[in-house]
Design an enzyme around this catalytic site. Structure first.
Site: not given
Length: 363
Positions: A49, A101, A171, A196
């Site tokens: 982690r 979005y 973004d 994406k």
């Protein structure tokens, strides 16, 4: 690697990470924990982690791609955005793109409902200039926007935010560092839905945060370790492999998109084509909302599905899919009307894609 060209850096990403055996493909380090050589000693890796060799290779590459100093790879695009907003204290005032979005809008509304932040939305650069002040904490922009493909001048907005000591977050999902590097234009933080274009095969869920501000970078790494949105080693390895072909994929997808845009403008069934002039995303408005259902049911090569940026071409209906959480009256007020469909262009032959759209539009 910094002195090599962008394409070379990506093709070589992860190479020479195994000097002992000389493997070309970067190894996958699946271990969640690592042995300590002795009391108070560490190899640099203690717990996955916190830090993982495979994810570390990916993050180094992502930072170089955006010309940043720190990168964090997360489990989704939304976890990347959430990580960034943990930088700001309760009561933050945020300027954000109006055409946004739907998942981002849903999260921002939740922050407002919890009393964590107040959001002020803008449509134009002039609106942004009116909203910016010393009272603003940060600005979050999409450019091009999703799904209306609107573009703003990052450099201009960056100068405005810098004048008021406001953090500018961009973004960059739709253009990627292949076409746009916001940090070079004055932004402090870049986010991606790595799901994406960056990974590009519709098989990895991932997010990316990159910054060139040391204080933000250190804080983001600390927050990622504390809250645990880290990307798994295997997905990190798939991400590395995908990035090696990003420029080739993106350039082919963009070339096909440019062709489709010009052809679609000539069709009487298409009322409007929305395209930013760059990239592999476009939206079209049909002559009426009534034609949407038959169009979506008639497509054969395209797939009616959410998401974008993959090698397979997709068509999305924002009204009922990606932007359904934005109130109808609000989304229609700024142009996201029910006659709009969003198109993500893949790697198929341009003529085949055009013929599929033509026959579906006539259905």
């Amino acid at each position: 690697m910094k002195h090599y060209h962008f394409d070379t850096q990506l093709a070589q990403l992860g190479n020479r990470k195994d000097p002992e055996l000389g493997s070309i493909s970067s190894p996958i380090h699946l271990s969640t924990t690592y042995a300590h050589p002795g009391m108070g000693q560490s190899t640099g890796y203690d717990y996955t982690r916190t830090k993982n060799p495979t994810r570390n290779t990916l993050e180094e590459g992502l930072a170089r791609m955006e010309n940043g100093s720190h990168a964090v790879a997360t489990s989704s695009g939304m976890s990347a955005i959430q990580l960034v907003f943990q930088l700001f204290e309760p009561g933050a005032k945020i300027i954000a793109s109006r055409d946004l979005y739907g998942g981002s809008y849903r999260y921002f509304q939740w922050l407002e409902d919890q009393g964590q932040a107040t959001f002020y939305y803008f449509d134009t650069e002039e609106d942004f200039e009116e909203l910016i002040s010393d009272e603003i904490t940060a600005a979050f922009i999409e450019t091009p926007t999703n799904p209306l493909m609107q573009v703003v001048d990052i450099e201009r907005l960056a100068k405005l935010t810098q004048a008021h000591d406001v953090c500018l977050i961009v973004d960059n999902t739709l253009l990627t560092p292949v076409r746009q590097k916001p940090l070079d234009l004055g932004a402090q933080i870049v986010v991606h839905s790595g799901t994406k274009f960056l990974t590009g095969h519709n098989d990895i869920l991932a997010g990316v945060v990159v910054t060139n501000v040391e204080a933000y970078g250190e804080r983001l790494v600390w927050l990622a370790n504390t809250t645990g949105p880290c990307l798994s080693p295997f997905d990190s390895w798939l991400f590395i492999r995908s990035l090696k072909t990003l420029p080739l994929r993106f350039e082919r997808q963009e070339a096909t998109t440019l062709y489709l845009v010009e052809q679609l403008k000539q069709l009487e069934e298409v009322k409007e084509v929305l395209y930013a002039g760059v990239g592999a995303m476009l939206s079209i408005k049909l002559t009426s909302e009534a034609k949407v259902t038959s169009f979506l049911e008639a497509i054969q090569l395209f797939t009616y599905a959410e998401s974008l940026g993959g090698v397979e071409s997709l068509i999305t209906y924002p009204t009922t899919q990606t932007h359904a959480d934005i109130p109808q009256e609000l989304r229609e007020s700024y142009g996201l009307t029910p006659d709009l469909v969003r198109i993500s262009v893949g790697l198929e032959d341009p003529e085949d894609l055009l013929e599929d759209l033509k026959q579906a539009l006539k259905a």
